[in-house]
Design an enzyme around this catalytic site. Structure first.
Site, short mmCIF file in Angstrom:
data_model
loop_
_atom_site.label_atom_id
_atom_site.label_comp_id
_atom_site.label_asym_id
_atom_site.label_seq_id
_atom_site.Cartn_x
_atom_site.Cartn_y
_atom_site.Cartn_z
NE ARG A 1 26.56 36.49 41.75
CZ ARG A 1 26.31 36.54 43.26
NH1 ARG A 1 25.96 35.50 43.85
NH2 ARG A 1 26.97 37.65 43.48
CG ASP B 1 31.21 46.56 40.81
OD1 ASP B 1 32.23 46.88 39.94
OD2 ASP B 1 30.46 46.48 41.64
CG ASP C 1 30.82 42.99 42.65
OD1 ASP C 1 30.12 42.57 42.19
OD2 ASP C 1 31.66 43.35 42.26
CB THR D 1 19.94 31.58 36.42
OG1 THR D 1 21.50 32.04 36.69
CG2 THR D 1 18.89 32.02 35.51
N1 URA Z 1 30.54 38.28 44.89
C1 URA Z 1 30.79 39.43 45.62
O1 URA Z 1 31.81 40.12 44.51
N2 URA Z 1 30.12 40.00 46.85
C2 URA Z 1 29.56 38.67 47.06
O2 URA Z 1 28.91 39.55 48.81
C3 URA Z 1 28.94 37.95 47.13
C4 URA Z 1 29.65 37.08 45.78
#
Ligand code: URA
Length: 209
Positions: free
Chosen positions: A104, A203, A200, A108
């Site tokens: 991502r 992560d 995330d 953007t």
């Molecule tokens: N991707 C993620 O890992 N966490 C989110 O909250 C949104 C997208």
């Protein structure tokens, strides 16, 4: 067809709560993700077509149920998809596996493709695309676009958390794709993270933050 299946099973919800907690370690997060993916895998395969075949039990012949048609294709949307992939693959070890690499763009929020490798006979297979987080829906929609371009016709999308915005985006772009999720959260924040969410997923899973 229900466009969204919300899996409310108590075990799934209990495990998810522990995963959301920011104090949960990477190792426990990964273990729970594997366990949840087994339970979600059960739901996502609920309507697989079956036929029967004649077998011999130690006592008699019988017509016994068996899966019909080609095996499944599991498609992991990298990198977080790999966490869901492991458990589902354990449930369906003969499934073929593909990978869609999208990241991502932080400015953007649009998906950028960097990898695409899927089984050749995708049109003949039930395809289950896996990604723990359906947030804006941009990456998920892009991944499904690519899978359809490769011939996939029968696609389900398996995730852990979905934001209402992501569900709406997927429904608009791909109304034929059923979403199976363990939770539908409240909203996205202004940088596209799911609230309350779990942070995330990549992560949390790989300990990269
Ligand atoms: N991707 C993620 O890992 N966490 C989110 O909250 C949104 C997208």
């Amino acid at each position: 067809m229900d466009h969204v299946i919300h899996v409310t099973h108590p075990l799934v919800q209990h495990k998810l709560t522990i995963m959301r907690d920011k104090g949960t370690s990477t190792a426990v997060f990964r273990q729970l993700l594997r366990e949840i993916s087994l339970l979600l895998g059960y739901e996502v395969t609920r309507d697989l077509p079956v036929t029967t075949k004649t077998i011999e039990t130690p006592l008699t012949d019988m017509e016994a149920p068996t899966l019909k048609g080609k095996k499944l294709a599991l498609i992991s949307i990298l990198r977080a998809g790999n966490g869901l992939l492991d458990g589902v693959l354990e449930l369906i070890p003969s499934a073929r596996v593909g990978f869609v690499g999208l990241y991502r763009d932080h400015d953007t929020l649009q998906p950028v493709q960097y990898y695409f490798k899927v089984p050749k006979d995708l049109p003949q297979r039930r395809v289950i695309a896996v990604d723990p987080m359906l947030a804006t829906g941009n990456s998920s929609v892009k991944a499904i676009d690519l899978l359809k371009d490769a011939g996939a016709k029968d696609i389900k999308f398996l995730c852990l958390l979905a934001a209402p915005e992501g569900i709406a985006r997927m429904k608009e772009a791909h109304p034929d794709v059923q979403i199976i999720t363990a939770a539908i959260d409240e909203k996205l924040n202004d940088i596209g993270y799911i609230i309350p969410g779990l942070g995330d997923a990549g992560d949390r899973m790989f300990g990269t933050k």
